[in-house]
Scaffold this active site. Structure first.
Site, PDB file in Angstrom:
ATOM      1  N   PHE A   1       0.857  -1.189   0.000  1.00  0.00           N
ATOM      2  CA  PHE A   1       0.000   0.000   0.000  1.00  0.00           C
ATOM      3  C   PHE A   1       0.898   1.247   0.000  1.00  0.00           C
ATOM      4  O   PHE A   1       1.934   1.270   0.659  1.00  0.00           O
ATOM      5  CB  PHE A   1      -0.908  -0.016   1.233  1.00  0.00           C
ATOM      6  CG  PHE A   1      -1.951   1.055   1.186  1.00  0.00           C
ATOM      7  CD1 PHE A   1      -3.104   0.896   0.434  1.00  0.00           C
ATOM      8  CD2 PHE A   1      -1.775   2.241   1.880  1.00  0.00           C
ATOM      9  CE1 PHE A   1      -4.064   1.894   0.376  1.00  0.00           C
ATOM     10  CE2 PHE A   1      -2.729   3.244   1.825  1.00  0.00           C
ATOM     11  CZ  PHE A   1      -3.878   3.071   1.074  1.00  0.00           C
TER      12      PHE A   1
ATOM     13  N   ARG B   1     -12.768  -4.272  -7.199  1.00  0.00           N
ATOM     14  CA  ARG B   1     -12.589  -5.061  -5.970  1.00  0.00           C
ATOM     15  C   ARG B   1     -13.953  -5.382  -5.342  1.00  0.00           C
ATOM     16  O   ARG B   1     -14.755  -4.494  -5.102  1.00  0.00           O
ATOM     17  CB  ARG B   1     -11.766  -4.293  -4.933  1.00  0.00           C
ATOM     18  CG  ARG B   1     -10.316  -4.133  -5.260  1.00  0.00           C
ATOM     19  CD  ARG B   1      -9.497  -3.715  -4.025  1.00  0.00           C
ATOM     20  NE  ARG B   1     -10.119  -2.655  -3.238  1.00  0.00           N
ATOM     21  CZ  ARG B   1      -9.583  -2.130  -2.144  1.00  0.00           C
ATOM     22  NH1 ARG B   1      -8.424  -2.600  -1.698  1.00  0.00           N
ATOM     23  NH2 ARG B   1     -10.189  -1.166  -1.491  1.00  0.00           N
TER      24      ARG B   1
ATOM     25  N   ASP C   1       1.494  -5.153   8.237  1.00  0.00           N
ATOM     26  CA  ASP C   1       0.342  -4.265   8.104  1.00  0.00           C
ATOM     27  C   ASP C   1      -0.899  -5.151   7.941  1.00  0.00           C
ATOM     28  O   ASP C   1      -1.074  -5.797   6.904  1.00  0.00           O
ATOM     29  CB  ASP C   1       0.532  -3.349   6.886  1.00  0.00           C
ATOM     30  CG  ASP C   1      -0.640  -2.404   6.686  1.00  0.00           C
ATOM     31  OD1 ASP C   1      -1.749  -2.709   7.157  1.00  0.00           O
ATOM     32  OD2 ASP C   1      -0.448  -1.365   6.037  1.00  0.00           O
TER      33      ASP C   1
ATOM     34  N   TYR D   1     -11.060   0.819  10.412  1.00  0.00           N
ATOM     35  CA  TYR D   1     -12.267   1.141   9.630  1.00  0.00           C
ATOM     36  C   TYR D   1     -12.636   0.111   8.570  1.00  0.00           C
ATOM     37  O   TYR D   1     -13.643   0.268   7.896  1.00  0.00           O
ATOM     38  CB  TYR D   1     -12.130   2.523   8.975  1.00  0.00           C
ATOM     39  CG  TYR D   1     -10.803   2.774   8.276  1.00  0.00           C
ATOM     40  CD1 TYR D   1     -10.521   2.201   7.049  1.00  0.00           C
ATOM     41  CD2 TYR D   1      -9.829   3.581   8.860  1.00  0.00           C
ATOM     42  CE1 TYR D   1      -9.313   2.429   6.420  1.00  0.00           C
ATOM     43  CE2 TYR D   1      -8.616   3.819   8.247  1.00  0.00           C
ATOM     44  CZ  TYR D   1      -8.364   3.239   7.016  1.00  0.00           C
ATOM     45  OH  TYR D   1      -7.157   3.459   6.406  1.00  0.00           O
ATOM     46  N   LYS D   2     -11.826  -0.943   8.383  1.00  0.00           N
ATOM     47  CA  LYS D   2     -12.183  -1.932   7.354  1.00  0.00           C
ATOM     48  C   LYS D   2     -12.970  -3.067   8.014  1.00  0.00           C
ATOM     49  O   LYS D   2     -14.129  -2.891   8.355  1.00  0.00           O
ATOM     50  CB  LYS D   2     -10.939  -2.442   6.654  1.00  0.00           C
ATOM     51  CG  LYS D   2     -10.170  -1.367   5.876  1.00  0.00           C
ATOM     52  CD  LYS D   2      -8.947  -1.976   5.209  1.00  0.00           C
ATOM     53  CE  LYS D   2      -8.004  -0.934   4.650  1.00  0.00           C
ATOM     54  NZ  LYS D   2      -8.514  -0.267   3.450  1.00  0.00           N
TER      55      LYS D   2
HETATM   56  C1  LIG Z   1      -2.701  -1.998   3.662  1.00  0.00           C
HETATM   57  C2  LIG Z   1      -3.092  -0.594   4.036  1.00  0.00           C
HETATM   58  N1  LIG Z   1      -2.289   0.109   4.860  1.00  0.00           N
HETATM   59  C3  LIG Z   1      -2.612   1.376   5.235  1.00  0.00           C
HETATM   60  C4  LIG Z   1      -3.773   1.971   4.778  1.00  0.00           C
HETATM   61  C5  LIG Z   1      -4.149   3.356   5.132  1.00  0.00           C
HETATM   62  O1  LIG Z   1      -3.443   3.947   6.159  1.00  0.00           O
HETATM   63  P1  LIG Z   1      -4.155   5.075   7.041  1.00  0.00           P
HETATM   64  O2  LIG Z   1      -5.140   4.344   7.927  1.00  0.00           O
HETATM   65  O3  LIG Z   1      -3.077   5.747   7.759  1.00  0.00           O
HETATM   66  O4  LIG Z   1      -4.885   5.972   6.104  1.00  0.00           O
HETATM   67  C6  LIG Z   1      -4.626   1.255   3.932  1.00  0.00           C
HETATM   68  C7  LIG Z   1      -5.879   1.890   3.439  1.00  0.00           C
HETATM   69  O5  LIG Z   1      -6.626   1.387   2.655  1.00  0.00           O
HETATM   70  C8  LIG Z   1      -4.269  -0.052   3.557  1.00  0.00           C
HETATM   71  O6  LIG Z   1      -5.054  -0.754   2.726  1.00  0.00           O
END
Ligand SMILES: Cc1ncc(COP(=O)(O)O)c(C=O)c1O
Length: 417
Positions: A130, A377, A203, A228-229
């Site tokens: 990401f 997706r 992550d 939030y996911k």
């Molecule tokens: C794998 C991954 N890492 C990080 C993030 C986003 O980071 P942040 O929560 O700091 O916006 C996302 C957002 O979709 C993501 O898919």
């Protein structure tokens, strides 16, 4: 009319009839007539959240005022909610803190992990990671002269470690590829990093809440993830950081805010880190969002993540079957691995008009997202997605394509698709 659609209908009906998790959909507020396949981007609203937020705002803030820091557990919220998330990711209490964003936690994790390997040169990350993970790896390397980022795709990591392992400080990957939905082997990668003497930073954004994770058992060093996911904590929900117990006496946070001080209310002249994970606290926590996230996490009460994973695999398997029968003949191909053990909880289909198709689906109440330039997706969540919904979504897409009922070059309507 071929017989294939009938077989799909039957399969969907059987799988949904056998679904022990089906009642969990009632834990969410989902609008009628909408098929929501974007919970891998923004989880839908858990029914427990509105009353909890009302209570926080009207009673705790409105009536109890500042006393709530003690009386309503506001001060302890980052560690308490961290522990709740810890249960979902296989972390014993006292190793996870909630608050701030994934990006901020990544900066902390990568900086702290690299500092624990001061004689090594490479910070290894996935070229397909990401964007924020890639940008932050570069940012961390820029701030420590000896560090260099090496972008190594997961399948090439073993070969790289065989050559350069003794120079690798940190490997930073995600278990699920945010574009393709491919699932990588966290245990094997962490073990390979350790064999080389490096530390592993993960992550978990696209994995936590969608499958069992085993941070302690797999001896992961650091992990981050968003709220939030699949955790359904709401837009911009606080994220979390896990630091394994064994690093608690040695890890240093680069952002030494007063909340992480050993004596946060002592106004000491100099910074002195709190013991344990509390040192990864930074500033005043976002209480409204944290307590919304805490309420959202109640959807996982009594839920067995192994069952969630099993249903998720059944859903993605079924959707791939729908795609093969209904969509492949129309020129749509899946880029997600066919092997269920190598899939996360979304399917990515490739088509050059992905954006137009995404918009056309939304007009029919099927909410998905796209990733540039050409991926659609479809996120499934075993807590509320049904096989029937996936078949309906695939049929809508089939019809849209057969009738060319989409704009091949739609105007972008905003930053988010
Ligand atoms: C794998 C991954 N890492 C990080 C993030 C986003 O980071 P942040 O929560 O700091 O916006 C996302 C957002 O979709 C993501 O898919």
């Amino acid at each position: 009319m071929t017989t294939a659609p009938l077989a799909l209908d039957e399969r969907a009906a059987r799988a949904d009839a056998d679904d022990a998790l089906a009642p969990l959909a009632e834990r969410f507020v989902l609008p009628d007539g909408v098929i929501y396949l974007d919970g891998n981007s923004l989880g839908p609203l858990p029914a427990a959240v509105p009353p909890a937020v009302t209570d926080v705002v009207t009673r705790q803030w409105g009536t109890d005022l500042i006393g709530s820091w003690n009386d309503n557990g506001w001060w302890d919220a980052p560690l308490r909610i961290g522990d709740t998330i810890g249960r979902l990711v296989g972390a014993a209490p006292g190793q996870t803190v909630a608050g701030d964003s994934t990006s901020v936690h990544l900066f902390t994790a990568l900086t702290a992990a690299a500092a624990l390997r001061p004689d090594r040169r490479f910070l290894v990350t996935d070229p397909g990671h990401f964007p924020t993970d890639r940008y932050l790896a570069e940012a961390v390397a820029r701030r420590q002269d000896r560090l260099e980022v090496r972008r190594i795709a997961p399948p090439d990591l073993d070969a790289f470690l065989a050559e350069e392992g003794d120079q690798v400080a940190v490997v930073s990957y995600a278990p699920v590829d945010f574009r393709t939905g491919e699932l990588y082997d966290m245990a094997a990668t962490t073990e390979a990093a350790h064999r080389a003497g490096a530390l592993a930073v993960w992550d978990l954004c696209h994995a936590a809440g969608a499958m069992p994770l085993h941070l302690d058992a797999q001896e992961v060093d650091f992990a981050v993830g968003c709220g939030y996911k699949f955790l359904n904590g709401g837009p911009g929900a606080p994220a979390y950081l896990y630091v394994a117990h064994r690093h608690h006496t040695s890890f240093e946070t680069p952002v030494t805010g007063w909340n992480g001080h050993a004596n946060p209310f002592g106004a000491d002249r100099d910074y002195s880190p709190a013991p344990g994970i509390a040192r990864a606290r930074i500033g005043t926590p976002p209480i409204l969002s944290l307590l919304a996230l805490e309420a959202a996490l109640t959807v996982f009460e009594d839920v067995d993540l192994a069952q969630v994973r099993a249903k998720s695999m059944s859903l993605t398997e079924f959707f791939l079957r729908c795609a093969t029968e209904l969509l492949t003949p129309l020129g749509i191909e899946s880029v997600t691995p066919p092997d269920p053990s190598r899939r996360g909880s979304h399917i990515a289909l490739r088509h050059p008009h992905a954006l137009g198709l995404t918009h056309a689906l939304a007009q029919r109440g099927v909410i998905i997202d796209m990733r540039a330039p050409d991926l659609l997706r479809f996120g499934v969540n075993a807590l509320y997605t049904t096989h029937r919904q996936l078949l309906t979504a695939a049929r809508h897409l089939q019809e849209i394509m057969q009738e060319s009922a989409y704009d091949p070059e739609p105007p972008r309507t905003g930053p988010v698709t």
